[in-house]
Scaffold this motif. Structure first.
Motif, mmCIF file in Angstrom:
data_model
loop_
_atom_site.group_PDB
_atom_site.id
_atom_site.type_symbol
_atom_site.label_atom_id
_atom_site.label_comp_id
_atom_site.label_asym_id
_atom_site.label_seq_id
_atom_site.Cartn_x
_atom_site.Cartn_y
_atom_site.Cartn_z
ATOM 1 N N TYR A 1 45.652 -51.686 -31.801
ATOM 2 C CA TYR A 1 46.361 -52.560 -30.669
ATOM 3 C C TYR A 1 46.226 -51.647 -29.538
ATOM 4 N N ARG A 2 46.013 -50.402 -29.510
ATOM 5 C CA ARG A 2 45.857 -49.746 -27.754
ATOM 6 C C ARG A 2 44.547 -50.491 -27.402
ATOM 7 N N ARG A 3 43.597 -50.668 -28.062
ATOM 8 C CA ARG A 3 42.536 -50.395 -27.859
ATOM 9 C C ARG A 3 41.822 -51.642 -27.429
ATOM 10 N N ARG A 4 42.232 -52.885 -28.400
ATOM 11 C CA ARG A 4 41.819 -54.309 -28.661
ATOM 12 C C ARG A 4 42.887 -55.476 -27.486
ATOM 13 N N VAL A 5 44.153 -54.650 -27.594
ATOM 14 C CA VAL A 5 45.081 -56.136 -27.158
ATOM 15 C C VAL A 5 45.679 -55.531 -25.780
ATOM 16 N N ILE A 6 45.802 -54.238 -25.569
ATOM 17 C CA ILE A 6 47.165 -53.818 -24.781
ATOM 18 C C ILE A 6 45.631 -52.721 -23.500
ATOM 19 N N ARG A 7 43.905 -53.025 -24.174
ATOM 20 C CA ARG A 7 43.091 -51.856 -23.682
ATOM 21 C C ARG A 7 43.708 -50.980 -23.026
ATOM 22 N N ALA A 8 44.502 -50.072 -23.441
ATOM 23 C CA ALA A 8 44.842 -48.846 -22.323
ATOM 24 C C ALA A 8 45.185 -47.995 -23.392
ATOM 25 N N PRO A 9 44.349 -46.370 -22.838
ATOM 26 C CA PRO A 9 43.572 -44.981 -23.335
ATOM 27 C C PRO A 9 44.737 -44.876 -24.655
ATOM 28 N N LEU A 10 44.849 -43.733 -25.802
ATOM 29 C CA LEU A 10 45.599 -43.626 -26.346
ATOM 30 C C LEU A 10 46.415 -43.258 -26.499
ATOM 31 N N ARG A 11 45.830 -41.305 -25.243
ATOM 32 C CA ARG A 11 46.799 -40.457 -25.467
ATOM 33 C C ARG A 11 48.185 -41.273 -23.844
ATOM 34 N N GLU A 12 47.732 -42.856 -23.318
ATOM 35 C CA GLU A 12 48.612 -42.850 -21.922
ATOM 36 C C GLU A 12 50.086 -43.144 -22.347
ATOM 37 N N THR A 13 50.901 -43.069 -22.059
ATOM 38 C CA THR A 13 52.352 -43.941 -22.090
ATOM 39 C C THR A 13 52.780 -45.483 -21.511
ATOM 40 N N VAL A 14 52.344 -45.834 -21.785
ATOM 41 C CA VAL A 14 52.486 -47.312 -20.933
ATOM 42 C C VAL A 14 53.688 -47.900 -21.756
ATOM 43 N N ARG A 15 54.395 -48.463 -21.178
ATOM 44 C CA ARG A 15 56.172 -49.059 -21.505
ATOM 45 C C ARG A 15 55.373 -50.415 -21.081
ATOM 46 N N ALA A 16 56.523 -51.233 -22.209
ATOM 47 C CA ALA A 16 55.830 -52.795 -22.035
ATOM 48 C C ALA A 16 56.973 -53.680 -20.884
ATOM 49 N N PRO A 17 56.226 -54.380 -20.861
ATOM 50 C CA PRO A 17 56.968 -55.455 -19.366
ATOM 51 C C PRO A 17 58.424 -55.985 -19.319
ATOM 52 N N ALA B 1 67.226 -41.858 -27.205
ATOM 53 C CA ALA B 1 66.849 -42.293 -28.597
ATOM 54 C C ALA B 1 65.404 -41.856 -28.918
ATOM 55 N N GLY B 2 65.222 -41.432 -30.111
ATOM 56 C CA GLY B 2 64.193 -40.661 -30.916
ATOM 57 C C GLY B 2 63.762 -39.615 -30.808
ATOM 58 N N GLY B 3 64.442 -38.487 -31.070
ATOM 59 C CA GLY B 3 64.298 -36.984 -31.375
ATOM 60 C C GLY B 3 62.466 -36.725 -31.370
ATOM 61 N N SER B 4 61.844 -36.232 -32.345
ATOM 62 C CA SER B 4 60.729 -35.687 -32.482
ATOM 63 C C SER B 4 60.160 -36.454 -32.013
ATOM 64 N N SER B 5 60.058 -37.942 -31.761
ATOM 65 C CA SER B 5 58.951 -38.676 -31.140
ATOM 66 C C SER B 5 58.601 -38.544 -29.103
ATOM 67 N N SER B 6 60.002 -38.220 -29.366
ATOM 68 C CA SER B 6 60.850 -38.229 -27.515
ATOM 69 C C SER B 6 60.534 -36.546 -27.263
ATOM 70 N N PHE B 7 60.398 -36.000 -27.586
ATOM 71 C CA PHE B 7 60.404 -34.507 -27.851
ATOM 72 C C PHE B 7 58.500 -34.634 -27.240
ATOM 73 N N ALA B 8 57.734 -34.855 -28.117
ATOM 74 C CA ALA B 8 56.396 -35.260 -27.800
ATOM 75 C C ALA B 8 55.822 -35.974 -27.046
ATOM 76 N N ARG B 9 56.264 -37.100 -26.929
ATOM 77 C CA ARG B 9 56.114 -37.444 -25.911
ATOM 78 C C ARG B 9 55.635 -36.472 -24.621
ATOM 79 N N HIS B 10 57.035 -36.425 -23.804
ATOM 80 C CA HIS B 10 56.967 -35.507 -23.223
ATOM 81 C C HIS B 10 56.395 -34.348 -23.586
ATOM 82 N N ALA B 11 55.618 -33.263 -23.771
ATOM 83 C CA ALA B 11 55.550 -31.856 -24.564
ATOM 84 C C ALA B 11 53.767 -32.633 -24.408
ATOM 85 N N PHE B 12 53.474 -33.767 -25.352
ATOM 86 C CA PHE B 12 52.209 -33.790 -25.588
ATOM 87 C C PHE B 12 51.619 -35.280 -24.482
ATOM 88 N N ASN B 13 51.596 -36.185 -25.190
ATOM 89 C CA ASN B 13 51.298 -37.355 -24.942
ATOM 90 C C ASN B 13 51.210 -38.531 -26.130
#
Length: 627
Positions: free
Chosen positions: A462-478, A74-86
């Motif tokens: 959310y990424r920088r203040r809460v998750i503290r992860a790079p904007l382009r990195e794929t991070v799965r919720a626990p 599931a995800g369509g263009s979002s899934s394609f973009a994750r695999h192609a870019f970030n």
């Protein structure tokens, strides 16, 4: 026995015909509002606009077919973009999709009362259409929170009935009123419509193709995506062309463009206050087919009830889609964790349903402006489609040697890369269409760009203040951990000949019953290197389908959903690991006999590969007599 839990009840029937029927139920519903909205801008060129939009639709379906078969998740263009870019680009595509779902909910619900106005006239105008439309959204959000599921067979029946009705109207129109002479007289090049309005009408006309993401979102439910997804897109395209290339011509023959008060207009594009049919264009067509008496009354009631029902179902599909993509975005840490929370009793993502499918959809509905809803949908859809095309081009360039089960056509080979011509043309067309919407419609420009700014600002904070992860990195919720034990939401179980496989399915179903999880059974057809991945291997495919049917039978005995998946691969172990990753499974349950010769692997090559490479837990089950 545990209560049966069905995910829309589609798993048994998701072959190409069922996928087509499900998708056309969404795409076919759009003609009930797209015809009038497009005519506002295109006037006598409305039939041509739908043809041009149909060509763009063809290019886009080819991109989605290849991307969905490549990544059946599931995800369509979002899934394609994750695999192609970030992840940052993936978020942009997902956020544009979210806008599409919000607008789809709003415009579909808004037109439900318009077609019910055959029983009470004021439903066609403000404020009653807004009130009833908002009520439709509230009812569907509540039903989805409670957990009421769609009746898949009813949806498919209505989709087929919808297509048959539209086809009947086309045939009646050709017989009774179609006139090429009238269509030619409708066109006044450069003045009615102006060139700027004609350019704007093309992206607005793409609203007729709402639901193209549906196949991608249902890919996880398809047994054989490599075969079923492309066929479903092809069948959808043929059906869409049969209706969308003909019905507008019939409508403009019945409601021609006329010079009134110094300006050209058609009743198809005028609001009901001026005696027009912009709010119920298909009913307007029926009224002007040349029928009369009881027959006309019966057809009007039939079309009105069918249209309202189809639009109601399309609204519900948008509600489900909005909740799914919100949950997926939160799972990838694109949105705050709160949108992943499920209701403690109903186990549904109630916060995302209330906020995105409910509050935001009603807010966009409140102005009661059909034109604004149409251009806003075009803003989100053209952006999402453009990202999909660009992502496919990037995937072809970055991974030119990937062996694909399905490859879109046409292509041109340059320096070892098969460049997708359809994606270049489609991406250029949708990109230019997006720019036209942004440049020519100030209200849509500010609202659409504001939507993007709010989304990206939320993502960055959310990424920088809460998750503290790079904007382009794929991070799965626990994984969700309860007080007592791990909650398995998704279980993958490979099936193969032998008692060990049956034992594994049995264990997986018992585990699913205890945890209220879903089970995905995967049968892998290992294709020899000398054959292409999409080669026909009838005997192996027949055996795989029998194993999957047997797994579903075992699941039925426990009252557990078992989604069947047939995969083609060079190595079974790798296919199993990839399936588990695509489904975000928490555990793989495998049946395997213990080998006596331990130096050749403890359980066997496939099981050892999965144990070594799986990113989730793996449970190995031995047959009872072996144990």
């Amino acid at each position: 026995m545990a209560r049966r839990r069905r995910q829309q009840g589609l798993e048994r029937v998701l072959g190409a015909p069922a996928l087509f029927a499900t998708v056309y139920g969404n795409v076919g519903s759009s003609i009930y509002y797209a015809l009038g909205v497009t005519a506002v801008f295109a006037l006598g060129l409305t039939p041509l606009v739908f043809v041009i939009a149909g060509v763009i639709f063809s290019m886009t379906t080819m991109t989605y077919a290849e991307g969905t078969v490549r990544f059946p998740e599931a995800g369509g263009s979002s899934s394609f973009a994750r695999h192609a870019f970030n992840e940052l680009v993936s978020f942009g595509a997902a956020w544009a999709q979210m806008l599409n779902y919000v607008i789809t909910i709003s415009i579909s619900a808004f037109f439900v009362p318009h077609y019910l106005s055959i029983f009470w006239g004021p439903l066609k105008t403000n404020p009653w259409d807004i009130i009833v439309g908002a009520g439709v959204i509230v009812v569907l959000v509540v039903l989805n929170i409670v957990g009421i599921r769609e009746a898949a067979k009813l949806n498919i029946t209505l989709a087929v009935l919808d297509f048959a009705t539209q086809l009947l109207l086309v045939l009646l129109g050709f017989y009774l009123i179609f006139s090429p002479h009238v269509l030619v007289d409708n066109v006044h090049w450069g003045s009615a419509p102006t060139w700027s309005n004609f350019a704007l009408a093309i992206p607005v006309g793409m609203i007729a193709y709402t639901g193209i993401e549906t196949v991608s979102n249902l890919a996880e439910e398809a047994r054989d995506p490599a075969r079923n997804v492309p066929r479903a897109y092809l069948m959808t395209a043929i059906a869409v062309y049969a209706i969308f290339f003909t019905l507008p011509a019939i409508a403009l023959s019945a409601l021609p463009v006329k010079l009134v008060g110094g300006s050209y207009e058609t009743l198809l594009a005028l609001p009901p206050e001026e005696g027009g049919f912009r709010n119920d264009p298909v009913l307007g067509l029926v009224e002007n087919l040349g029928l009369s008496g009881v027959l006309l009354d019966v057809i009007k009631v039939y079309v009105g009830i069918l249209a309202a029902t189809i639009l109601f179902i399309a609204t519900n599909a948008g509600v489900i889609g909005a909740s799914r993509i919100t949950y997926a975005m939160a799972s990838y840490r694109q949105l705050p964790e709160i949108f992943r929370r499920v209701h403690p009793r109903f186990r549904t993502p109630w916060i995302s349903l209330v906020f995105f499918a409910g509050i935001l959809s009603i807010l966009t509905l409140l102005p009661g402006q059909v034109d604004f809803l149409g251009t806003m949908y075009s803003f989100g859809a053209m952006l999402s489609f453009t990202i999909a095309h660009v992502s496919l081009i990037a995937l072809r360039a970055k991974r030119p040697h990937d062996e694909l089960v399905f490859r879109g056509r046409p292509n041109i080979s340059i320096r070892g890369v098969d460049w997708p011509i359809f994606a270049f043309i489609g991406g250029l067309a949708t990109g230019l269409a997006w720019l036209v919407v942004v440049i020519q419609t100030p209200s849509t420009r500010y609202a659409g760009l504001g939507w993007l700014v709010i989304g990206f600002a939320t993502y960055i904070v959310y990424r920088r203040r809460v998750i503290r992860a790079p904007l382009r990195e794929t991070v799965r919720a626990p994984l969700v951990i309860s007080a007592a034990q791990l909650e398995y939401r998704s279980i993958v179980v490979p099936v193969a000949p032998g008692r060990e496989s049956k034992e594994a399915v049995d264990v997986a179903c018992r585990l699913a019953t205890e945890r209220r999880a879903r089970v995905a059974a995967i049968a892998v057809v290992e294709v020899p290197l000398e054959l292409p991945l999409d080669a026909e291997i009838p005997e192996a495919e027949r055996e795989a389908n029998e194993l999957l049917d047997e797994a579903r039978t075992i699941g039925d005995s426990y009252g557990v959903d078992v989604v069947a998946r047939l995969a083609r691969a060079r190595r079974a172990g790798r296919a199993i690991v990839e399936e588990a990753e695509a489904r975000h499974a928490e555990i793989i349950v495998m049946g395997s006999p213990r080998r006596r010769r331990t130096w050749r692997g403890v359980f066997g090559g496939t099981t050892d590969y999965v144990l070594k490479h799986a990113t989730c837990r793996v449970m190995v089950v031995a047959a009872r007599e072996a144990a």
